[in-house]
Design a protein around this motif. Structure first.
Motif, PDB file in Angstrom:
ATOM      1  N   UNK A  88       0.857  -1.185   0.000  1.00 15.91           N
ATOM      2  CA  UNK A  88       0.000   0.000   0.000  1.00 15.91           C
ATOM      3  C   UNK A  88       0.892   1.232   0.000  1.00 15.91           C
ATOM      4  N   UNK A  89       0.284   2.397   0.165  1.00 18.69           N
ATOM      5  CA  UNK A  89       1.035   3.652   0.094  1.00 18.69           C
ATOM      6  C   UNK A  89       2.177   3.696   1.101  1.00 18.69           C
ATOM      7  N   UNK A  90       1.963   3.111   2.262  1.00 16.96           N
ATOM      8  CA  UNK A  90       3.017   3.074   3.271  1.00 16.96           C
ATOM      9  C   UNK A  90       4.248   2.358   2.757  1.00 16.96           C
ATOM     10  N   UNK A  91       4.059   1.300   1.961  1.00 12.43           N
ATOM     11  CA  UNK A  91       5.185   0.500   1.485  1.00 12.43           C
ATOM     12  C   UNK A  91       5.940   1.194   0.359  1.00 12.43           C
ATOM     13  N   UNK A  92       5.221   1.877  -0.528  1.00 12.73           N
ATOM     14  CA  UNK A  92       5.894   2.691  -1.540  1.00 12.73           C
ATOM     15  C   UNK A  92       6.789   3.728  -0.858  1.00 12.73           C
ATOM     16  N   UNK A  93       6.198   4.412   0.121  1.00 11.27           N
ATOM     17  CA  UNK A  93       6.932   5.472   0.796  1.00 11.27           C
ATOM     18  C   UNK A  93       8.121   4.931   1.573  1.00 11.27           C
ATOM     19  N   UNK A  94       7.900   3.867   2.355  1.00  6.76           N
ATOM     20  CA  UNK A  94       8.978   3.352   3.194  1.00  6.76           C
ATOM     21  C   UNK A  94      10.120   2.807   2.344  1.00  6.76           C
ATOM     22  N   UNK A  95       9.812   2.165   1.225  1.00  7.24           N
ATOM     23  CA  UNK A  95      10.873   1.657   0.356  1.00  7.24           C
ATOM     24  C   UNK A  95      11.655   2.804  -0.276  1.00  7.24           C
ATOM     25  N   UNK A  96      10.942   3.824  -0.717  1.00  8.59           N
ATOM     26  CA  UNK A  96      11.600   5.015  -1.262  1.00  8.59           C
ATOM     27  C   UNK A  96      12.507   5.649  -0.209  1.00  8.59           C
ATOM     28  N   UNK A  97      11.995   5.814   0.996  1.00  8.41           N
ATOM     29  CA  UNK A  97      12.779   6.376   2.100  1.00  8.41           C
ATOM     30  C   UNK A  97      14.007   5.517   2.379  1.00  8.41           C
ATOM     31  N   UNK A  98      13.841   4.206   2.337  1.00  6.56           N
ATOM     32  CA  UNK A  98      14.948   3.289   2.596  1.00  6.56           C
ATOM     33  C   UNK A  98      16.079   3.480   1.595  1.00  6.56           C
ATOM     34  N   UNK A 125      -3.461   8.454   3.419  1.00  8.88           N
ATOM     35  CA  UNK A 125      -2.343   8.291   2.486  1.00  8.88           C
ATOM     36  C   UNK A 125      -1.027   8.519   3.222  1.00  8.88           C
ATOM     37  N   UNK A 126       0.046   7.994   2.633  1.00 11.76           N
ATOM     38  CA  UNK A 126       1.398   8.178   3.152  1.00 11.76           C
ATOM     39  C   UNK A 126       2.283   8.644   2.009  1.00 11.76           C
ATOM     40  N   UNK A 127       2.993   9.727   2.212  1.00 13.89           N
ATOM     41  CA  UNK A 127       3.932  10.238   1.217  1.00 13.89           C
ATOM     42  C   UNK A 127       5.303  10.382   1.880  1.00 13.89           C
ATOM     43  N   UNK A 128       6.287  10.728   1.080  1.00 16.84           N
ATOM     44  CA  UNK A 128       7.659  10.863   1.583  1.00 16.84           C
ATOM     45  C   UNK A 128       8.102  12.320   1.520  1.00 16.84           C
ATOM     46  N   UNK A 129       9.078  12.625   2.342  1.00 11.36           N
ATOM     47  CA  UNK A 129       9.804  13.882   2.254  1.00 11.36           C
ATOM     48  C   UNK A 129      11.295  13.580   2.292  1.00 11.36           C
ATOM     49  N   UNK A 130      12.065  14.346   1.518  1.00 13.52           N
ATOM     50  CA  UNK A 130      13.521  14.230   1.597  1.00 13.52           C
ATOM     51  C   UNK A 130      14.122  15.626   1.668  1.00 13.52           C
ATOM     52  N   UNK A 131      15.292  15.698   2.285  1.00 12.66           N
ATOM     53  CA  UNK A 131      15.984  16.976   2.455  1.00 12.66           C
ATOM     54  C   UNK A 131      16.908  17.193   1.277  1.00 12.66           C
ATOM     55  N   UNK A 132      16.679  18.267   0.517  1.00 11.54           N
ATOM     56  CA  UNK A 132      17.492  18.517  -0.685  1.00 11.54           C
ATOM     57  C   UNK A 132      18.676  19.435  -0.409  1.00 11.54           C
ATOM     58  N   UNK A 133      18.922  19.696   0.877  1.00 11.18           N
ATOM     59  CA  UNK A 133      20.008  20.596   1.257  1.00 11.18           C
ATOM     60  C   UNK A 133      19.520  21.952   1.692  1.00 11.18           C
ATOM     61  N   UNK A 134      18.308  22.318   1.238  1.00 12.93           N
ATOM     62  CA  UNK A 134      17.720  23.609   1.592  1.00 12.93           C
ATOM     63  C   UNK A 134      16.357  23.476   2.272  1.00 12.93           C
ATOM     64  N   UNK A 135      15.601  22.439   1.886  1.00 12.89           N
ATOM     65  CA  UNK A 135      14.244  22.299   2.405  1.00 12.89           C
ATOM     66  C   UNK A 135      13.788  20.850   2.268  1.00 12.89           C
ATOM     67  N   UNK A 136      12.697  20.548   2.969  1.00 15.31           N
ATOM     68  CA  UNK A 136      12.056  19.255   2.812  1.00 15.31           C
ATOM     69  C   UNK A 136      11.186  19.280   1.557  1.00 15.31           C
ATOM     70  N   UNK A 137      11.405  18.316   0.686  1.00 16.29           N
ATOM     71  CA  UNK A 137      10.636  18.191  -0.554  1.00 16.29           C
ATOM     72  C   UNK A 137       9.681  17.018  -0.405  1.00 16.29           C
ATOM     73  N   UNK A 158       1.871  22.576  -0.761  1.00 21.97           N
ATOM     74  CA  UNK A 158       0.956  22.365   0.355  1.00 21.97           C
ATOM     75  C   UNK A 158      -0.469  22.385  -0.181  1.00 21.97           C
ATOM     76  N   UNK A 159      -1.305  21.542   0.361  1.00 23.95           N
ATOM     77  CA  UNK A 159      -2.704  21.532  -0.056  1.00 23.95           C
ATOM     78  C   UNK A 159      -3.201  20.172  -0.500  1.00 23.95           C
ATOM     79  N   UNK A 160      -2.651  19.579  -1.572  1.00 17.17           N
ATOM     80  CA  UNK A 160      -3.164  18.276  -2.009  1.00 17.17           C
ATOM     81  C   UNK A 160      -3.041  17.184  -0.944  1.00 17.17           C
ATOM     82  N   UNK A 161      -1.976  17.261  -0.162  1.00 17.80           N
ATOM     83  CA  UNK A 161      -1.791  16.337   0.959  1.00 17.80           C
ATOM     84  C   UNK A 161      -1.725  17.149   2.237  1.00 17.80           C
ATOM     85  N   UNK A 162      -2.532  16.731   3.219  1.00 16.74           N
ATOM     86  CA  UNK A 162      -2.499  17.385   4.523  1.00 16.74           C
ATOM     87  C   UNK A 162      -2.135  16.357   5.585  1.00 16.74           C
ATOM     88  N   UNK A 163      -1.257  16.748   6.489  1.00 16.39           N
ATOM     89  CA  UNK A 163      -0.872  15.838   7.553  1.00 16.39           C
ATOM     90  C   UNK A 163      -2.072  15.521   8.431  1.00 16.39           C
TER      91      UNK A 163
END
Length: 285
Positions: A88-98, A125-137, A158-163
């Motif tokens: 599910x969405x959690x697994x896409x995100x966690x694998x990407x994060x890994x 839903x679960x999405x990912x964030x990564x640090x690009x050196x300046x901000x969380x994307x 911001x908007x399409x996904x809300x925590x």
């Protein structure tokens, strides 16, 4: 938490070598993840039995082991949809994060609700964030960027996904209708109690306990009556403040997660898996 370091859930274990040959660019990594996984409800194939049970893979190491047992090839080699690991969405995100953590890039999963899967409704839903050196994307690694959407799924505004925390506070303020948040429109699995539980998932994931979306522990409940909503209010406010750059709030909410037994995942979970298996307590080692 050091988001460059693997958690026990994101750790690829004996299969870490599979990540060495993967692309270094974000679009390439996300494409590999989509080649590896198929959503158990959104992939167009009905899975049952042992195949459906793959959605209970807790660990990236288990996801990779399942793939290698079935396919046994490099992760960049194309897989037919039916041969992908069911998740599910959690697994896409966690694998990407890994993968990103393996490459030394800070990355984390975010728990909440998306407005882009159902008209007028917000599925969990679960999405990912990564640090690009300046901000969380923010990136939705489950979605193909070639699909027609009104925003960039690999650098989401911001908007399409809300925590979950944002949604919970909106419900508590009377600004959001809790019945518009859940698994599916018309499903009884939704509403304020459901959003409240997702606030607790959000906190766990941010602290490296990237649990299944059907793990239950501590103060979580399938009803609001008798639930400690004040505690949920507190952690939701702190997480929103943390997202807005308040380092004091970050430290406070992380400390709460580590010290409050109602919040901390201590290794025992009540599983309510959508596989249809009997609900039961399990020890998660």
């Amino acid at each position: 938490m050091d988001y460059k370091t693997q958690s026990r859930f994101s750790d690829p274990g004996d299969h870490a070598g599979l990540f060495d040959a993967l692309p270094d660019d974000i679009p390439g990594i996300a494409a590999v993840v989509r080649n590896l996984l198929i959503h158990y409800r959104g992939g167009g194939i009905e899975f049952t039995g042992e195949r459906l049970a793959e959605i209970d893979n807790r660990w990236v190491a288990a996801i990779l082991a399942t793939d290698q047992k079935r396919n046994g090839t490099a992760l960049t080699e194309p897989r037919e949809p039916v041969d992908r690991v069911v998740g599910c969405c959690r697994d896409y995100t966690l694998t990407f994060v890994s993968v990103l953590r393996h490459k030394g890039i800070p990355a984390r999963s975010r728990i909440g609700f998306a407005d882009y899967f159902a008209q007028g409704f917000n599925p969990d839903h679960v999405v990912a964030e990564y640090w690009n050196g300046d901000r969380w994307v923010m990136i939705d690694a489950q979605l193909d960027p070639a699909e027609d959407r009104p925003f960039d799924v690999q650098d989401m505004p911001s908007g399409p996904f809300r925590s979950a925390a944002e949604v919970w506070l909106g419900i508590r303020a009377g600004d959001l209708d809790p019945e518009l948040f859940g698994v599916d429109p018309g499903s009884p699995i939704g509403g304020a109690w459901f959003v409240r539980n997702y606030v607790h998932y959000q906190l766990a994931h941010l602290n490296g306990d990237e649990l299944l979306l059907w793990d239950n522990w501590g103060a979580m409940s399938d009803r609001l009556d008798g639930a400690d909503v004040d505690l949920t209010d507190r952690i939701a406010r702190l997480m929103v403040a943390s997202d807005n750059g308040d380092e004091t709030a970050t430290k406070e909410v992380d400390e709460l997660y580590r010290t409050d037994p109602e919040l901390t995942f201590a290794g025992r979970s009540f599983i309510t898996s959508p596989t249809g298996a009997p609900f039961a307590w399990v020890d998660v080692s």
